[in-house]
Design a protein around this motif. Structure first.
Motif, short mmCIF file in Angstrom:
data_model
loop_
_atom_site.label_atom_id
_atom_site.label_comp_id
_atom_site.label_asym_id
_atom_site.label_seq_id
_atom_site.Cartn_x
_atom_site.Cartn_y
_atom_site.Cartn_z
N GLU A 71 0.83 -1.21 0.00
CA GLU A 71 0.00 0.00 0.00
C GLU A 71 0.86 1.26 0.00
N GLU A 72 1.93 1.20 0.80
CA GLU A 72 2.81 2.37 0.88
C GLU A 72 3.51 2.64 -0.45
N THR A 73 4.01 1.59 -1.09
CA THR A 73 4.70 1.77 -2.36
C THR A 73 3.76 2.19 -3.49
N ALA A 74 2.50 1.72 -3.42
CA ALA A 74 1.54 2.13 -4.44
C ALA A 74 1.27 3.62 -4.34
N GLU A 75 1.09 4.08 -3.08
CA GLU A 75 0.86 5.51 -2.89
C GLU A 75 2.09 6.32 -3.30
N ARG A 76 3.27 5.81 -2.93
CA ARG A 76 4.51 6.51 -3.28
C ARG A 76 4.72 6.54 -4.79
N ALA A 77 4.41 5.44 -5.46
CA ALA A 77 4.56 5.40 -6.91
C ALA A 77 3.63 6.38 -7.60
N SER A 78 2.38 6.48 -7.07
CA SER A 78 1.44 7.43 -7.67
C SER A 78 1.93 8.86 -7.51
N ILE A 79 2.44 9.16 -6.29
CA ILE A 79 2.95 10.52 -6.05
C ILE A 79 4.15 10.81 -6.92
N MET A 80 5.06 9.85 -7.02
CA MET A 80 6.26 10.06 -7.82
C MET A 80 5.93 10.19 -9.30
N LYS A 81 4.91 9.44 -9.75
CA LYS A 81 4.51 9.57 -11.15
C LYS A 81 3.95 10.95 -11.43
N SER A 82 3.12 11.46 -10.48
CA SER A 82 2.57 12.81 -10.67
C SER A 82 3.68 13.85 -10.67
N THR A 83 4.63 13.67 -9.76
CA THR A 83 5.76 14.62 -9.72
C THR A 83 6.58 14.56 -11.01
N ASP A 85 5.54 13.59 -13.95
CA ASP A 85 4.76 14.17 -15.05
C ASP A 85 4.84 15.69 -15.02
N ARG A 86 4.71 16.27 -13.80
CA ARG A 86 4.78 17.72 -13.71
C ARG A 86 6.16 18.23 -14.11
N ARG A 87 7.21 17.56 -13.66
CA ARG A 87 8.56 17.97 -14.01
C ARG A 87 8.81 17.82 -15.52
N MET A 88 8.29 16.76 -16.10
CA MET A 88 8.46 16.59 -17.54
C MET A 88 7.73 17.66 -18.33
N GLU A 89 6.52 18.05 -17.85
CA GLU A 89 5.81 19.14 -18.52
C GLU A 89 6.60 20.44 -18.42
N GLU A 90 7.16 20.72 -17.26
CA GLU A 90 7.98 21.91 -17.11
C GLU A 90 9.21 21.85 -18.01
N ARG A 91 9.81 20.67 -18.07
CA ARG A 91 10.99 20.51 -18.90
C ARG A 91 10.66 20.69 -20.38
N ILE A 92 9.54 20.17 -20.81
CA ILE A 92 9.11 20.35 -22.20
C ILE A 92 8.91 21.82 -22.50
N ASP A 211 10.11 13.18 -24.44
CA ASP A 211 9.40 13.50 -23.18
C ASP A 211 7.89 13.47 -23.37
N LYS A 212 7.41 13.97 -24.52
CA LYS A 212 5.96 13.91 -24.76
C LYS A 212 5.49 12.46 -24.89
N GLY A 213 6.31 11.65 -25.55
CA GLY A 213 5.95 10.24 -25.64
C GLY A 213 5.96 9.58 -24.28
N SER A 214 6.96 9.92 -23.46
CA SER A 214 7.01 9.35 -22.11
C SER A 214 5.85 9.87 -21.26
N LEU A 215 5.48 11.15 -21.49
CA LEU A 215 4.38 11.72 -20.70
C LEU A 215 3.04 11.09 -21.06
N SER A 216 2.90 10.68 -22.29
CA SER A 216 1.63 10.07 -22.70
C SER A 216 1.51 8.59 -22.31
N MET A 217 2.58 8.01 -21.83
CA MET A 217 2.55 6.60 -21.45
C MET A 217 1.92 6.42 -20.07
N LYS A 218 1.28 5.24 -19.90
CA LYS A 218 0.67 4.88 -18.62
C LYS A 218 1.28 3.58 -18.12
#
Length: 428
Positions: A71-83, A85-92, A211-218
């Protein structure tokens, strides 16, 4: 030692046999397994049961811990993915901003290259025109003027002006070639800078696409893979500050090259105007010297023609004079013959009649006077013939000089000036 000691027998046509132990196959039998006691059998069963119970208790604790970690790693993975994604959008966004700046500078470089290409064409056209037209015509004029003959083959002001015009043309060519070399070097630097910008733009576009390709991946995509190599998944060795400095350096380099290319166009405009003005000045000076020389040649030719006409007239007068002298000599022959005949007849007188009387003295004086007159006429006839020869020689010399002047006028006025009318200088 004999072969029998090693168990060998040599028979012609028979195979060779051996009895060495090292060459024979040996079969080894394993030892029999040891048997356990009954006490050892009971102890082993009890030990196995205690180990099983301990493992079950450990498994319960592990199951609880695993659920918590999951449960902890799932929550951490979701947070890290959101972070991420945001960093990749800024980088783009940052990469696109730098890419737009580089694209603007690239457009400036392309426009500057087009302008410099026009100036390069102007320089090449001017050089080609000066080389194939002006310089060739001046050298041909010098070659044609070497065809002058006689006294007219002189180093005059026209030749000095032509030499000066050739020197001016060669100097202008040198300046234009040097400017063309500078222009080519500046265009090379602009192309080099454009190549660097194109490569940087290509890398930035590839990074944006990645980065856009990576950002569109799930995380549920089927194209995902897990890296199982030994090297690091993050091979980047350039910091963000270094990257920003690199992009800013490329932008500054492009702006500096564009700025340094603009004064070259002003320099080429000024140089073309100066060279063309110098060429026109040398051209007009040479034409002026040609016109002055043509006037002098025409004046000398007209004077020679006048002298030729006078000489021809004098020759005709002298020829008539010689004819009159010959007539006079012919007339004197009759008088001389008459006087000599009379004296001869009087010399045939006889006796006292052969006397020196006044008629005899008069006839003798008449013969002397006729002889003296004949000598004078012959002397004048000799001088007249000599003068006629000199006049004829002078006439021939005058005709040769007139032909020399006509040849000079043909070369200067017809050949050279006709060629020079095709010379044209403009700034292209």
């Amino acid at each position: 030692m004999s072969e029998a000691q090693f168990g060998l027998r040599n028979v012609i046509g028979a195979p060779v046999a051996t009895t060495r132990l090292s060459e024979q196959a040996l079969v080894c039998m394993p030892p029999r397994a040891a048997k356990f006691t009954l006490a050892e059998w009971k102890m082993s069963n009890e030990q196995r049961c205690r180990n099983t119970e301990d493992q079950q208790q450990l498994a319960d604790r592990v199951l609880g811990e695993c659920e918590r970690i999951r449960e902890e790693t799932a929550e951490r993975a979701s947070i890290m993915k959101s972070t991420s994604d945001r960093r990749m959008e800024e980088r783009i966004g940052d990469i696109e901003y730098n890419k737009n700046e580089l694209q603007l500078q690239r457009n400036e470089i392309c426009r500057e290259l087009e302008s410099l290409s026009v100036y390069k064409t102007r320089l090449q056209d001017c050089l080609s025109s000066v080389q194939t037209n002006a310089l060739a015509i001046c050298r041909k004029c010098l070659m044609l003027r070497d065809g002058r003959i006689g006294i007219d083959l002189v180093v005059d002001e026209v030749e000095h002006a032509l030499q000066q015009e050739i020197t001016t043309i060669l100097g202008g060519q040198s300046l234009l070639k040097r400017a063309l070399e500078q222009l080519n070097e500046q265009m090379r630097r602009l192309r080099s800078t454009r190549y660097l910008l194109d490569r940087d733009l290509q890398y930035k576009q590839a990074a944006i696409d990645s980065d856009k390709g990576s950002l569109s991946m799930k995380q549920t995509d089927l194209c995902l893979s897990i890296y199982e190599g030994y090297t690091s998944l993050d091979p980047a060795n350039i910091s963000a500050e270094e990257y920003n400095a690199y992009s800013a350096k490329n932008i500054q380099l492009a702006a500096r090259e564009v700025t340094s290319a603009r004064p070259i166009r002003v320099f080429i405009d000024t140089l073309l105007k100066q060279v063309i003005d110098d060429l026109w000045s040398a051209f007009n000076k040479c034409n002026h010297e040609f016109n002055e020389r043509i006037k002098e040649s025409k004046s000398a030719k007209e004077k020679l023609e006048d002298m030729h006409r006078e000489t021809t007239k004098k020759i005709a007068d002298m020829q008539n004079n010689i004819v009159e002298l010959q007539k006079a000599l012919s007339a004197k022959e009759g008088y001389i013959g008459l006087a000599h005949t009379r004296l001869g007849r009087r010399a045939q007188r006889i006796g006292a009649e052969l006397v020196k009387d006044p008629p005899g003295q008069a006839l003798y004086y008449e013969c002397e006077m006729l002889r003296h007159s004949t000598q004078q006429l012959q002397q004048m006839l000799h001088e007249a013939n000599a003068s006629l020869r000199f006049l004829l020689q002078t006439q021939i010399q005058l005709e040769e000089d007139i032909n020399v002047k006509m040849n000079t006028l043909k070369i200067d006025e017809v050949d050279c000036m006709t060629l020079r009318t095709t010379m044209d200088y403009h700034a292209y």
